[in-house]
Design a protein around this motif. Structure first.
Motif, PDB file in Angstrom:
ATOM      1  N   THR A   1      -1.818  -1.211 -11.832  1.00 52.39           N
ATOM      2  CA  THR A   1      -2.571  -2.300 -12.465  1.00 52.39           C
ATOM      3  C   THR A   1      -1.693  -3.530 -12.662  1.00 52.39           C
ATOM      4  O   THR A   1      -2.122  -4.662 -12.397  1.00 52.39           O
ATOM      5  CB  THR A   1      -3.132  -1.829 -13.821  1.00 52.39           C
ATOM      6  OG1 THR A   1      -3.919  -0.651 -13.629  1.00 52.39           O
ATOM      7  CG2 THR A   1      -4.000  -2.915 -14.454  1.00 52.39           C
ATOM      8  N   ILE A   2      -0.452  -3.322 -13.125  1.00 52.86           N
ATOM      9  CA  ILE A   2       0.460  -4.450 -13.315  1.00 52.86           C
ATOM     10  C   ILE A   2       0.806  -5.084 -11.968  1.00 52.86           C
ATOM     11  O   ILE A   2       0.919  -6.314 -11.853  1.00 52.86           O
ATOM     12  CB  ILE A   2       1.734  -3.996 -14.051  1.00 52.86           C
ATOM     13  CG1 ILE A   2       1.376  -3.588 -15.479  1.00 52.86           C
ATOM     14  CG2 ILE A   2       2.789  -5.100 -14.061  1.00 52.86           C
ATOM     15  CD1 ILE A   2       2.550  -3.012 -16.259  1.00 52.86           C
ATOM     16  N   ALA A   3       0.957  -4.257 -10.921  1.00 56.01           N
ATOM     17  CA  ALA A   3       1.249  -4.794  -9.588  1.00 56.01           C
ATOM     18  C   ALA A   3       0.098  -5.665  -9.091  1.00 56.01           C
ATOM     19  O   ALA A   3       0.313  -6.757  -8.540  1.00 56.01           O
ATOM     20  CB  ALA A   3       1.516  -3.656  -8.611  1.00 56.01           C
ATOM     21  N   ILE A   4      -1.138  -5.196  -9.279  1.00 55.16           N
ATOM     22  CA  ILE A   4      -2.308  -5.995  -8.882  1.00 55.16           C
ATOM     23  C   ILE A   4      -2.348  -7.293  -9.683  1.00 55.16           C
ATOM     24  O   ILE A   4      -2.599  -8.378  -9.142  1.00 55.16           O
ATOM     25  CB  ILE A   4      -3.609  -5.196  -9.072  1.00 55.16           C
ATOM     26  CG1 ILE A   4      -3.636  -3.993  -8.121  1.00 55.16           C
ATOM     27  CG2 ILE A   4      -4.833  -6.084  -8.821  1.00 55.16           C
ATOM     28  CD1 ILE A   4      -4.791  -3.040  -8.374  1.00 55.16           C
ATOM     29  N   GLY A   5      -2.100  -7.186 -11.004  1.00 59.63           N
ATOM     30  CA  GLY A   5      -2.069  -8.387 -11.836  1.00 59.63           C
ATOM     31  C   GLY A   5      -1.003  -9.369 -11.395  1.00 59.63           C
ATOM     32  O   GLY A   5      -1.227 -10.586 -11.399  1.00 59.63           O
ATOM     33  N   SER A   6       0.159  -8.852 -10.982  1.00 61.40           N
ATOM     34  CA  SER A   6       1.234  -9.729 -10.514  1.00 61.40           C
ATOM     35  C   SER A   6       0.856 -10.440  -9.221  1.00 61.40           C
ATOM     36  O   SER A   6       1.177 -11.614  -9.025  1.00 61.40           O
ATOM     37  CB  SER A   6       2.522  -8.924 -10.309  1.00 61.40           C
ATOM     38  OG  SER A   6       2.954  -8.354 -11.527  1.00 61.40           O
ATOM     39  N   LEU A   7       0.151  -9.733  -8.326  1.00 64.42           N
ATOM     40  CA  LEU A   7      -0.309 -10.363  -7.081  1.00 64.42           C
ATOM     41  C   LEU A   7      -1.320 -11.463  -7.383  1.00 64.42           C
ATOM     42  O   LEU A   7      -1.278 -12.548  -6.776  1.00 64.42           O
ATOM     43  CB  LEU A   7      -0.930  -9.307  -6.162  1.00 64.42           C
ATOM     44  CG  LEU A   7       0.053  -8.313  -5.523  1.00 64.42           C
ATOM     45  CD1 LEU A   7      -0.712  -7.249  -4.737  1.00 64.42           C
ATOM     46  CD2 LEU A   7       1.042  -9.036  -4.617  1.00 64.42           C
ATOM     47  N   LEU A   8      -2.227 -11.202  -8.323  1.00 69.49           N
ATOM     48  CA  LEU A   8      -3.176 -12.249  -8.721  1.00 69.49           C
ATOM     49  C   LEU A   8      -2.436 -13.440  -9.324  1.00 69.49           C
ATOM     50  O   LEU A   8      -2.819 -14.596  -9.119  1.00 69.49           O
ATOM     51  CB  LEU A   8      -4.185 -11.695  -9.737  1.00 69.49           C
ATOM     52  CG  LEU A   8      -5.285 -10.790  -9.192  1.00 69.49           C
ATOM     53  CD1 LEU A   8      -6.124 -10.230 -10.344  1.00 69.49           C
ATOM     54  CD2 LEU A   8      -6.187 -11.548  -8.220  1.00 69.49           C
ATOM     55  N   CYS A   9      -1.362 -13.154 -10.043  1.00 67.86           N
ATOM     56  CA  CYS A   9      -0.603 -14.225 -10.680  1.00 67.86           C
ATOM     57  C   CYS A   9       0.117 -15.107  -9.661  1.00 67.86           C
ATOM     58  O   CYS A   9       0.466 -16.243  -9.982  1.00 67.86           O
ATOM     59  CB  CYS A   9       0.405 -13.651 -11.672  1.00 67.86           C
ATOM     60  SG  CYS A   9      -0.337 -13.264 -13.286  1.00 67.86           S
ATOM     61  N   ILE A  10       0.344 -14.602  -8.453  1.00 67.03           N
ATOM     62  CA  ILE A  10       0.917 -15.469  -7.417  1.00 67.03           C
ATOM     63  C   ILE A  10      -0.044 -16.615  -7.123  1.00 67.03           C
ATOM     64  O   ILE A  10       0.353 -17.785  -7.024  1.00 67.03           O
ATOM     65  CB  ILE A  10       1.209 -14.661  -6.139  1.00 67.03           C
ATOM     66  CG1 ILE A  10       2.320 -13.640  -6.394  1.00 67.03           C
ATOM     67  CG2 ILE A  10       1.619 -15.602  -4.998  1.00 67.03           C
ATOM     68  CD1 ILE A  10       2.587 -12.718  -5.221  1.00 67.03           C
ATOM     69  N   ALA A  11      -1.329 -16.275  -6.980  1.00 62.17           N
ATOM     70  CA  ALA A  11      -2.333 -17.317  -6.756  1.00 62.17           C
ATOM     71  C   ALA A  11      -2.413 -18.252  -7.961  1.00 62.17           C
ATOM     72  O   ALA A  11      -2.542 -19.473  -7.816  1.00 62.17           O
ATOM     73  CB  ALA A  11      -3.696 -16.680  -6.472  1.00 62.17           C
ATOM     74  N   VAL A  12      -2.342 -17.670  -9.172  1.00 59.96           N
ATOM     75  CA  VAL A  12      -2.351 -18.502 -10.388  1.00 59.96           C
ATOM     76  C   VAL A  12      -1.134 -19.426 -10.407  1.00 59.96           C
ATOM     77  O   VAL A  12      -1.236 -20.616 -10.727  1.00 59.96           O
ATOM     78  CB  VAL A  12      -2.366 -17.612 -11.648  1.00 59.96           C
ATOM     79  CG1 VAL A  12      -2.289 -18.484 -12.904  1.00 59.96           C
ATOM     80  CG2 VAL A  12      -3.622 -16.756 -11.686  1.00 59.96           C
TER      81      VAL A  12
END
Length: 465
Positions: free
Chosen positions: A63-74
């Motif tokens: 879950t944290i890995a997915i969140g971190s990938l989304l944060c790249i776009a952010v």
């Protein structure tokens, strides 16, 4: 750290009624130290992540890995908008400029919720990690940390860069110790990271569903949320057109590694699923080593939490300072919040965010977590909308860092974040929605009728070039 401190140029005299400006006194390294400290990787690991273990078990790292990938776009959105609109107002200055003043006002309210709630959430974890030395009530310990951070926030920003840099080294050491011990005592293989299991209340193993992961993404986004501090500090960074993007992206990469690697190690090293779901990282460290190592790690985490409080108070006071400079409040309030002290810091705004933060340490923690998750997700959603509009008109050719594959990342973020919001608990949506509705009424009844004299979002002249 050679560029952490720079000579501050003598400011030119300003007219008495001109907006006060913050000093450009930090470079990329100093800005990155402050920003990583605001992400608070170690304190987030030891305070926020245990709650994720409790609900997501072995799926926490995923879950944290997915969140971190989304944060790249952010981070791409923040980097582009932050170099187009380098203002201490952060999100609200960017969104106001690109998507209109009402959207900017709503982002300001959401960011104000985040910056008021996150510091006490982190600060209340201090008591657990001071336990080897002294036993304190979590609320009282958290309030003490907030008041200490407020006093430190009144100092010069360059001095705080050094303070937070020293504390940051200690918290990275603590995270590294946990990672090494976890990997050295691995009880299961890498496949367990995808096993999607959590210990149930009855002692049985429950399955972590995809919907639980989606719901947990709101908190996972919050785990690395502090990289946006680089935008808040853009008025104090030298050469913001270049250094804001560098600081945002470097901070996200470093903080994701500092948090995710120990989470993987803990998942592999926990003796059983029940211990992992319990999330008592200090107990795991002692079991893997001895009491002395456990005490050292706990004290490092306590210092990391104090460090986080200092940087968050610094960031949050800049948001309130910028809102007063941009005439968000009745004139007497604007005049007070825009005051700068002898060290160049907005001292009244610092007190205004630090003291209420101490009071919030006595509010239910689950409610604070829930409202923060919804607020961060909503704020990122509006920033993504602004990024989608960032290449219209005069902004199309303005000098700025530009994200790759635009508009793919903003469009993707809007869709994903909107869906994440639909999966949050109704109570937290109602709390956040009620506050946003009240803010909209303030806009309609006070700000909009005074649009020529109120909510005048400004960008420092030396940041426009």
């Amino acid at each position: 750290m050679t560029d952490t401190l720079r000579p501050v140029e003598t400011a030119l005299p300003q007219a008495p009624d001109s907006p006060q400006k913050l000093k450009r006194s930090i470079g990329v390294v100093g800005g990155t130290l402050l920003t990583i400290s605001c992400v608070t990787p170690a304190s987030t690991l030891f305070v926020v992540v245990p709650d994720l273990f409790g609900s997501l078990g072995t799926a926490t790292a995923l879950t944290i890995a997915i969140g971190s990938l989304l944060c790249i776009a952010v981070a791409f959105c923040y980097s582009e908008l932050g170099t187009l609109i380098p203002s201490a107002g952060g999100e609200y200055a960017m969104v106001s400029t690109m998507a209109g003043r009402l959207a900017g006002w709503l982002v300001f309210v959401l960011s104000l919720l985040v910056v008021m709630i996150v510091p006490p959430v982190i600060a209340m974890g201090t008591a657990d990690y001071l336990a080897p030395v002294v036993h304190l009530d979590p609320s009282i310990a958290g309030a003490g940390v907030m008041l200490l951070a407020t006093l430190a926030g009144l100092l010069d920003l360059r001095a705080n860069a050094w303070i937070t840099g020293v504390f940051l080294v200690l918290e990275v050491i603590a995270a590294a110790v946990v990672a090494v011990l976890g990997f050295a005592h691995a009880e299961r293989g890498p496949a367990s990271l995808l096993s999607m299991e959590v210990a149930g209340a009855d002692g049985h193993t429950d399955t972590v569903t995809a919907l639980l992961i989606v719901s947990g993404l709101a908190i996972a986004l919050f785990v690395t949320q502090g990289f946006s501090t680089a935008v808040y500090l853009s008025e104090e960074l030298e050469n913001p057109r270049r250094n804001v993007a560098r600081t945002v992206l470097a901070t996200l990469a470093i903080s994701a590694v500092i948090i995710l690697v120990p989470v993987v190690a803990i998942t592999l090293g926990a003796s059983d699923l029940a211990e992992l779901t319990g999330g008592d990282i200090s107990a795991m460290v002692i079991a893997w080593s001895d009491t002395a190592v456990g005490t050292f790690v706990s004290l490092c985490v306590a210092l990391a939490i104090i460090n986080a409080g200092i940087v968050m108070v610094i960031q949050n006071s800049r948001v309130l300072f910028a809102s007063a400079r941009d005439k968000a409040w009745p004139e007497p309030v604007n005049g007070v919040f825009a005051k700068l002290g002898r060290f160049g810091s907005p001292w009244v705004a610092t007190l205004a965010v630090g003291v209420p933060g101490a009071v919030l340490c006595f509010v239910d923690l689950d409610t604070l977590y829930g409202v923060t998750g919804v607020s961060v997700t909503g704020m990122y959603l509006l920033v993504a909308v602004a990024a989608l509009l960032s290449r219209r008109g005069a902004h199309r050719h303005a000098p700025a860092w530009r994200m790759p594959l635009w508009p793919v990342f903003p469009v993707l973020l809007i869709a994903v974040l909107a869906y994440i919001l639909t999966q949050q608990e109704t109570a937290y949506l109602l709390w956040t929605g009620g506050i946003t509705a009240a803010a909209t009424l303030y806009w309609l009844l006070y700000l909009r009728p005074r649009r020529d004299t109120r909510w005048l979002v400004s960008i420092p002249e030396d940041a426009r070039a």
